[in-house]
Design an enzyme around this catalytic site. Structure first.
Site, PDB file in Angstrom:
ATOM      1  N   GLY A 250       0.811  -1.213   0.000  1.00 19.70           N
ATOM      2  CA  GLY A 250       0.000   0.000   0.000  1.00 19.70           C
ATOM      3  C   GLY A 250       0.843   1.262   0.000  1.00 19.70           C
ATOM      4  O   GLY A 250       0.531   2.239  -0.694  1.00 19.70           O
ATOM      5  N   ASP A 251       1.935   1.245   0.768  1.00 18.21           N
ATOM      6  CA  ASP A 251       2.853   2.386   0.790  1.00 18.21           C
ATOM      7  C   ASP A 251       3.498   2.574  -0.582  1.00 18.21           C
ATOM      8  O   ASP A 251       3.706   3.701  -1.046  1.00 18.21           O
ATOM      9  CB  ASP A 251       3.946   2.173   1.842  1.00 18.21           C
ATOM     10  CG  ASP A 251       3.381   1.812   3.195  1.00 18.21           C
ATOM     11  OD1 ASP A 251       2.300   2.322   3.546  1.00 18.21           O
ATOM     12  OD2 ASP A 251       4.010   1.011   3.913  1.00 18.21           O
TER      13      ASP A 251
END
Length: 301
Positions: A250-251
């Site tokens: 996600g990052d």
């Protein structure tokens, strides 16, 4: 300039073993140590994509020094606030027949240290991007994201916020440029069960009505949806690959979105780059590399 903030960075100590037996001596088959934290992950992936940025946050003790050393080893620029007491946390992640985690608490952050961070943020100017990502340590004000956005919101800074629950809902008043909930977090925000892409778009638009400018919703292997500021929703499948690592995907999507967007300030470019970069991390043992991203980007395009 792009800045990331990690309020509570960690050394992630990852141990692998065939089987974990409670109450017995267990032997590892592999051990890895990484500098962890959502903002740090964004900074490392941005650097892998040749995008200049600066990692901010708080570090303490010998573990803090090691975190900074490892982040700089990736070529990232850092400007952490060094706390006088305590030590940055260590998170233990055990991967065996059953996966378990033990996350440290982190050091106390004083008002003096927070003021030092504000001094560093005074460099923010119009066109800069500030990524606020991750949990808030118990010794910081629970509304620290809101305080930062209120304090620097009139400078023309683009805020990208990747957090969950009440922390996310409370920043919407300050009109973040981009938020990135996944589909599970989106359902939890409204206490509903989401059954279709149409419902994902419906609830994503509710977040826009509450103040978010653009909403990027990741759906793991089912793809991703970007709801643009004009209300248009666009969908992308994810590339084909074998899932090896969900940590940091996600990052990486956030980093990829920034890298794609800043070239010509086109949301679609940021979206596709974000999907490719998130997938590149998911299909790798570590965080996304430029070569892997370009390979998957060609498939998506």
């Amino acid at each position: 300039m792009i800045y990331t903030i990690t309020f509570n960075p960690a050394l992630d100590y990852i141990v692998k073993m065939d089987k974990f037996e409670l109450g017995h001596v267990n032997r590892t088959t592999r051990e890895d140590v990484y500098a962890g934290g959502k903002g740090i992950n964004v900074s490392i992936v941005l650097n892998n994509l040749s995008v200049e940025n600066k990692a901010l946050g708080f570090i303490a003790g010998f573990t803090g020094e090691e975190i900074e050393r490892r982040v700089r080893e990736f070529g990232c620029e850092t400007d952490f606030v060094r706390l006088k007491n305590g030590m940055s946390r260590i998170n233990v992640k055990m991967k065996a027949d059953v996966e378990s985690e033990i996350n440290g608490g982190g050091p106390d952050i004083s008002n003096e240290a927070l003021e030092e961070l504000y001094l560093k943020l005074n460099a923010l100017k119009s066109g800069d991007i500030l990524v606020l990502a991750g949990s808030i340590p118990k010794t910081l004000p629970v509304d620290i994201y809101e305080r930062i956005m209120k304090k620097y919101g009139d400078r023309g800074v683009k805020f990208i916020v990747d957090t969950t629950g009440e922390s996310l809902l409370k920043v919407l008043n300050y009109k973040p440029f981009l938020i990135k909930p996944n589909h599970h977090e989106l359902a939890e925000l409204f206490n509903v069960k989401i059954n279709s892409q149409q419902e994902i778009v419906e609830y994503g638009k509710k977040l826009q009505e509450m103040g978010a400018e653009n909403v990027l919703i990741s759906m793991a292997g089912d793809g991703a949806i970007l709801i643009k500021s004009n209300g248009e929703a666009i969908y992308s499948e994810v590339p084909k690959g074998v899932l090896k690592n969900s940590v940091g995907a996600g990052d990486s999507m956030v980093a990829g979105f920034i890298a794609g967007f800043i070239k010509e300030e086109k949301l679609e470019d940021g979206f596709i780059m974000g999907v490719a970069t998130g997938s590149a991390s998911a299909f790798s043992e570590g965080l996304a590399t430029k070569d892997k991203v370009e390979e998957l980007l060609a498939e998506l395009k």
